[in-house]
Design a protein around this motif. Structure first.
Motif, PDB file in Angstrom:
ATOM      1  N   GLY A   6      95.739 -25.154  32.471  1.00 35.85           N
ATOM      2  CA  GLY A   6      94.927 -24.709  31.352  1.00 35.85           C
ATOM      3  C   GLY A   6      95.443 -25.199  30.020  1.00 35.85           C
ATOM      4  N   ALA A   7      96.759 -25.293  29.865  1.00 40.21           N
ATOM      5  CA  ALA A   7      97.343 -25.674  28.578  1.00 40.21           C
ATOM      6  C   ALA A   7      97.043 -27.122  28.219  1.00 40.21           C
ATOM      7  N   ILE A   8      97.226 -28.031  29.139  1.00 44.28           N
ATOM      8  CA  ILE A   8      97.034 -29.455  28.821  1.00 44.28           C
ATOM      9  C   ILE A   8      95.581 -29.760  28.464  1.00 44.28           C
ATOM     10  N   PRO A   9      94.594 -29.304  29.216  1.00 40.08           N
ATOM     11  CA  PRO A   9      93.215 -29.575  28.798  1.00 40.08           C
ATOM     12  C   PRO A   9      92.861 -28.967  27.438  1.00 40.08           C
ATOM     13  N   LEU A  10      93.386 -27.798  27.130  1.00 37.94           N
ATOM     14  CA  LEU A  10      93.106 -27.203  25.831  1.00 37.94           C
ATOM     15  C   LEU A  10      93.728 -28.017  24.695  1.00 37.94           C
ATOM     16  N   LEU A  11      94.908 -28.568  24.926  1.00 41.87           N
ATOM     17  CA  LEU A  11      95.582 -29.357  23.894  1.00 41.87           C
ATOM     18  C   LEU A  11      95.065 -30.784  23.800  1.00 41.87           C
ATOM     19  N   PHE A  12      94.818 -31.409  24.947  1.00 40.70           N
ATOM     20  CA  PHE A  12      94.524 -32.843  24.976  1.00 40.70           C
ATOM     21  C   PHE A  12      93.122 -33.202  25.474  1.00 40.70           C
ATOM     22  N   GLY A  13      92.401 -32.232  26.034  1.00 40.72           N
ATOM     23  CA  GLY A  13      91.059 -32.506  26.527  1.00 40.72           C
ATOM     24  C   GLY A  13      91.024 -33.266  27.834  1.00 40.72           C
ATOM     25  N   ARG A  14      92.085 -33.196  28.598  1.00 37.72           N
ATOM     26  CA  ARG A  14      92.155 -33.926  29.874  1.00 37.72           C
ATOM     27  C   ARG A  14      93.225 -33.275  30.754  1.00 37.72           C
ATOM     28  N   ASP A  31     104.485 -25.260  26.417  1.00 39.15           N
ATOM     29  CA  ASP A  31     105.176 -24.013  26.751  1.00 39.15           C
ATOM     30  C   ASP A  31     104.750 -22.873  25.827  1.00 39.15           C
ATOM     31  N   ALA A  32     104.514 -23.168  24.551  1.00 40.49           N
ATOM     32  CA  ALA A  32     104.074 -22.124  23.619  1.00 40.49           C
ATOM     33  C   ALA A  32     102.712 -21.573  24.036  1.00 40.49           C
ATOM     34  N   LEU A  33     101.808 -22.452  24.430  1.00 39.49           N
ATOM     35  CA  LEU A  33     100.482 -22.006  24.875  1.00 39.49           C
ATOM     36  C   LEU A  33     100.561 -21.309  26.222  1.00 39.49           C
ATOM     37  N   ARG A  34     101.372 -21.826  27.127  1.00 40.37           N
ATOM     38  CA  ARG A  34     101.523 -21.199  28.448  1.00 40.37           C
ATOM     39  C   ARG A  34     102.036 -19.768  28.329  1.00 40.37           C
ATOM     40  N   GLY A  53      86.556 -31.207  54.034  1.00 38.21           N
ATOM     41  CA  GLY A  53      85.313 -31.885  53.692  1.00 38.21           C
ATOM     42  C   GLY A  53      85.029 -31.919  52.197  1.00 38.21           C
ATOM     43  N   LYS A  54      85.682 -31.031  51.457  1.00 39.92           N
ATOM     44  CA  LYS A  54      85.451 -30.967  50.008  1.00 39.92           C
ATOM     45  C   LYS A  54      86.673 -31.450  49.227  1.00 39.92           C
ATOM     46  N   ARG A  55      87.823 -30.901  49.576  1.00 34.32           N
ATOM     47  CA  ARG A  55      89.094 -31.190  48.893  1.00 34.32           C
ATOM     48  C   ARG A  55      88.906 -31.171  47.375  1.00 34.32           C
ATOM     49  N   TYR A  56      88.280 -30.105  46.906  1.00 32.82           N
ATOM     50  CA  TYR A  56      87.908 -29.924  45.511  1.00 32.82           C
ATOM     51  C   TYR A  56      89.094 -29.386  44.702  1.00 32.82           C
ATOM     52  N   TYR A  57      89.398 -30.016  43.608  1.00 31.36           N
ATOM     53  CA  TYR A  57      90.482 -29.591  42.730  1.00 31.36           C
ATOM     54  C   TYR A  57      89.894 -28.847  41.537  1.00 31.36           C
ATOM     55  N   GLY A  58      89.387 -27.671  41.779  1.00 31.89           N
ATOM     56  CA  GLY A  58      88.717 -26.918  40.729  1.00 31.89           C
ATOM     57  C   GLY A  58      89.676 -26.210  39.799  1.00 31.89           C
ATOM     58  N   ASN A  59      89.342 -26.201  38.553  1.00 32.26           N
ATOM     59  CA  ASN A  59      90.069 -25.465  37.531  1.00 32.26           C
ATOM     60  C   ASN A  59      89.049 -24.946  36.531  1.00 32.26           C
ATOM     61  N   ALA A  60      89.363 -23.848  35.917  1.00 36.24           N
ATOM     62  CA  ALA A  60      88.511 -23.317  34.860  1.00 36.24           C
ATOM     63  C   ALA A  60      89.398 -22.614  33.841  1.00 36.24           C
ATOM     64  N   VAL A  61      88.957 -22.619  32.601  1.00 30.73           N
ATOM     65  CA  VAL A  61      89.674 -21.952  31.524  1.00 30.73           C
ATOM     66  C   VAL A  61      88.665 -21.107  30.766  1.00 30.73           C
ATOM     67  N   GLN A  62      89.011 -19.856  30.525  1.00 26.04           N
ATOM     68  CA  GLN A  62      88.188 -19.006  29.672  1.00 26.04           C
ATOM     69  C   GLN A  62      89.092 -18.479  28.569  1.00 26.04           C
ATOM     70  N   VAL A  63      88.652 -18.616  27.336  1.00 27.29           N
ATOM     71  CA  VAL A  63      89.454 -18.233  26.185  1.00 27.29           C
ATOM     72  C   VAL A  63      89.007 -16.870  25.676  1.00 27.29           C
ATOM     73  N   PHE A  64      89.979 -15.971  25.534  1.00 23.75           N
ATOM     74  CA  PHE A  64      89.759 -14.645  24.959  1.00 23.75           C
ATOM     75  C   PHE A  64      90.465 -14.618  23.610  1.00 23.75           C
ATOM     76  N   PHE A  65      89.740 -14.279  22.552  1.00 19.03           N
ATOM     77  CA  PHE A  65      90.299 -14.267  21.217  1.00 19.03           C
ATOM     78  C   PHE A  65      90.866 -12.898  20.869  1.00 19.03           C
ATOM     79  N   LYS A  66      91.791 -12.861  19.919  1.00 21.00           N
ATOM     80  CA  LYS A  66      92.438 -11.605  19.535  1.00 21.00           C
ATOM     81  C   LYS A  66      91.446 -10.548  19.046  1.00 21.00           C
ATOM     82  N   ASP A  67      90.330 -10.982  18.472  1.00 15.99           N
ATOM     83  CA  ASP A  67      89.350 -10.025  17.954  1.00 15.99           C
ATOM     84  C   ASP A  67      88.404  -9.502  19.036  1.00 15.99           C
ATOM     85  N   GLY A  68      88.661  -9.869  20.297  1.00 20.69           N
ATOM     86  CA  GLY A  68      87.860  -9.373  21.407  1.00 20.69           C
ATOM     87  C   GLY A  68      86.771 -10.310  21.877  1.00 20.69           C
ATOM     88  N   ARG A  69      86.446 -11.329  21.068  1.00 25.14           N
ATOM     89  CA  ARG A  69      85.449 -12.311  21.507  1.00 25.14           C
ATOM     90  C   ARG A  69      86.019 -13.143  22.647  1.00 25.14           C
TER      91      ARG A  69
END
Length: 76
Positions: A6-14, A31-34, A53-69
């Motif tokens: 999750g950290a690398i895609p958020l920082l670098f987009g990949r 490490d700070a983001l982790r 048959g799939k060997r799918y490398y799925g990942n997802a990131v959901q961001v929760f903000f301090k204000d509750g959003r």
């Protein structure tokens, strides 16, 4: 799952094999983001990963903000 997924895609987009090398993975911002992350398994992603048959490398990131959003769709 490691929070680097999750950290690398958020920082670098990949996320690729080279992102696990010291040159990228040693970035102190990762490490700070982790330290702020909570990682949870998505059972569907795990099932698809072990399905030969799939060997799918799925990942997802959901961001929760301090204000509750939160990012409603998450990022996959």
């Amino acid at each position: 799952m490691h929070s680097v997924h999750g950290a690398i895609p958020l920082l670098f987009g990949r996320l690729g094999a080279a992102d696990y090398e010291d040159q990228v993975a040693g970035d102190p911002r990762i490490d700070a983001l982790r330290a702020k992350m909570q990682v949870r398994e998505n059972a569907g992603f795990t099932k698809d990963y072990y399905d030969a048959g799939k060997r799918y490398y799925g990942n997802a990131v959901q961001v929760f903000f301090k204000d509750g959003r939160l990012e409603p769709k998450g990022c996959r």
